[in-house]
Design an enzyme around this catalytic site. Structure first.
Site, short mmCIF file in Angstrom:
data_model
loop_
_atom_site.label_atom_id
_atom_site.label_comp_id
_atom_site.label_asym_id
_atom_site.label_seq_id
_atom_site.Cartn_x
_atom_site.Cartn_y
_atom_site.Cartn_z
N ASN A 7 0.85 -1.19 0.00
CA ASN A 7 0.00 0.00 0.00
C ASN A 7 0.89 1.25 0.00
O ASN A 7 1.70 1.44 0.92
CB ASN A 7 -0.91 -0.01 1.22
CG ASN A 7 -1.92 1.12 1.20
OD1 ASN A 7 -1.59 2.26 0.95
ND2 ASN A 7 -3.17 0.79 1.49
N HIS A 10 0.93 6.20 1.97
CA HIS A 10 1.66 7.14 2.82
C HIS A 10 2.85 7.78 2.13
O HIS A 10 3.42 8.75 2.65
CB HIS A 10 2.04 6.47 4.13
CG HIS A 10 0.84 6.17 4.97
ND1 HIS A 10 -0.07 7.14 5.33
CD2 HIS A 10 0.37 5.01 5.49
CE1 HIS A 10 -1.04 6.59 6.04
NE2 HIS A 10 -0.80 5.31 6.15
N HIS A 43 -5.56 3.69 -1.86
CA HIS A 43 -6.90 4.06 -1.39
C HIS A 43 -7.22 5.47 -1.86
O HIS A 43 -6.62 6.44 -1.41
CB HIS A 43 -6.94 3.98 0.14
CG HIS A 43 -8.28 4.26 0.74
ND1 HIS A 43 -8.52 4.15 2.09
CD2 HIS A 43 -9.46 4.66 0.20
CE1 HIS A 43 -9.78 4.45 2.34
NE2 HIS A 43 -10.36 4.78 1.20
N ARG A 45 -9.45 8.16 -1.34
CA ARG A 45 -10.44 8.58 -0.37
C ARG A 45 -11.29 9.71 -0.93
O ARG A 45 -10.86 10.48 -1.80
CB ARG A 45 -9.76 9.03 0.93
CG ARG A 45 -8.99 7.92 1.64
CD ARG A 45 -8.43 8.42 2.96
NE ARG A 45 -9.48 8.61 3.94
CZ ARG A 45 -9.69 7.79 4.98
NH1 ARG A 45 -8.93 6.74 5.17
NH2 ARG A 45 -10.66 8.05 5.83
N ARG A 49 -7.17 12.97 0.69
CA ARG A 49 -6.14 13.42 1.63
C ARG A 49 -4.74 12.93 1.26
O ARG A 49 -3.75 13.50 1.71
CB ARG A 49 -6.47 12.98 3.05
CG ARG A 49 -6.37 11.48 3.30
CD ARG A 49 -6.64 11.12 4.74
NE ARG A 49 -7.98 11.47 5.16
CZ ARG A 49 -8.50 11.10 6.33
NH1 ARG A 49 -7.78 10.41 7.18
NH2 ARG A 49 -9.74 11.43 6.64
N GLU A 70 -8.55 0.55 -3.28
CA GLU A 70 -9.40 0.63 -2.10
C GLU A 70 -10.29 1.86 -2.24
O GLU A 70 -9.82 2.94 -2.62
CB GLU A 70 -8.57 0.74 -0.82
CG GLU A 70 -7.79 -0.51 -0.49
CD GLU A 70 -7.07 -0.40 0.84
OE1 GLU A 70 -6.64 -1.44 1.36
OE2 GLU A 70 -6.93 0.72 1.37
N THR A 101 -8.36 3.78 8.35
CA THR A 101 -9.55 2.95 8.43
C THR A 101 -9.61 2.26 9.79
O THR A 101 -8.66 1.59 10.20
CB THR A 101 -9.55 1.90 7.30
OG1 THR A 101 -9.39 2.57 6.06
CG2 THR A 101 -10.84 1.12 7.29
N GLU A 151 -11.28 -9.18 2.79
CA GLU A 151 -10.01 -8.86 3.43
C GLU A 151 -10.28 -8.74 4.92
O GLU A 151 -11.03 -7.86 5.34
CB GLU A 151 -9.40 -7.56 2.88
CG GLU A 151 -8.08 -7.22 3.54
CD GLU A 151 -7.36 -6.04 2.91
OE1 GLU A 151 -6.61 -5.35 3.64
OE2 GLU A 151 -7.55 -5.80 1.70
N HIS A 191 -4.08 -4.50 7.75
CA HIS A 191 -4.27 -3.39 8.69
C HIS A 191 -3.42 -3.60 9.93
O HIS A 191 -3.67 -4.48 10.74
CB HIS A 191 -5.72 -3.17 9.11
CG HIS A 191 -5.92 -1.80 9.72
ND1 HIS A 191 -6.08 -0.66 8.95
CD2 HIS A 191 -5.94 -1.38 10.99
CE1 HIS A 191 -6.21 0.40 9.75
NE2 HIS A 191 -6.12 -0.02 10.99
#
Length: 240
Positions: A7, A10, A43, A45, A49, A70, A101, A151, A191
């Protein structure tokens, strides 16, 4: 052993902190794949963000493994997914005030709505995964939507502060994984997984892919993306 989806959200978080052009999540995805990542997760969003629409468009053009998008189950995101055509979709809950999340989707409380979304996406040949807690009621509801995957949310396991709690949460995940497979679902997880806690989850029978972001990006800030991904692959195999 399960495959690794990296992922890259970040990387975009760092970029958006200064509203500039670097670091580039597309470059991070390329480096992750060169280091052995089996897939790239991002992801998009609703509040944008971190990952931006342009990122998703470029990732679709450059990712050579598979792209897991995502997203929330909104009309806007469904339209974007149908346009971009990622390799698969993971539907996740989303609240604007959350840092990340915070838990799984409540499938049981919105089976009809999510069935419509799943049908639309899978009708366009985009397999759908549902991000859920390892609760039988949610697993059965996920199966009812005809989604291909779930998931499992591993946050409670990852956040456990003692061995007894960690073992209890791992058993909960194992039971959920077994139940999901018994009702015809394929199983991923993610996660909060780190280099130090990933191996027991990787060993769960039937686990197909682990989606991991924060710990890899944190390590990459110190040692580089390629080394961080290679070391996570080692951790999944129990070699660290």
């Amino acid at each position: 052993m399960p495959t690794l989806g990296v992922n890259i959200d970040h990387i975009a978080t760092i970029r958006q902190a200064r509203r500039t052009v670097e670091p580039d999540p597309i470059a991070a995805a390329i480096l992750a794949e060169l280091a052995g990542a089996d897939g790239i997760t991002a992801h998009l969003r609703e509040d944008r963000r971190h990952i931006q629409d342009r990122d998703i468009q470029l990732l679709r053009q450059t990712v050579r493994t598979h792209l897991n998008l995502e997203m929330a189950a909104t009309d806007e995101m469904v339209a974007i997914a149908l346009d971009i055509q990622p390799d698969y979709i993971t539907l996740v809950p989303e609240r604007r005030e959350e840092v990340t999340t915070e838990g799984g989707l409540d499938i049981a409380g919105q089976v009809d709505r999510l069935t419509q979304v799943v049908d639309t996406l899978q009708g366009a040949e985009i397999p759908v995964s549902l991000f859920i807690d390892a609760e039988p009621i949610q697993i059965d509801a996920a199966a009812a939507t005809q989604a291909k995957f779930i998931e499992l949310h591993t946050g409670k396991y990852a956040d456990a502060h003692d061995a007894a709690t960690r073992d209890r949460e791992l058993k909960h995940l194992a039971d959920g994984c077994a139940h999901a497979i018994s009702v015809g679902l394929r199983v991923n997880a993610g996660h909060g997984l780190t280099y130090w806690n990933v191996y027991p989850v990787a060993c769960l029978p039937g686990m197909e892919e682990l989606n991991i972001g924060h710990t890899i990006i944190s390590r990459a800030a110190l040692v580089g993306m390629e080394r961080a991904v290679r070391e996570m692959k080692q951790a999944i195999r129990g070699e660290l």
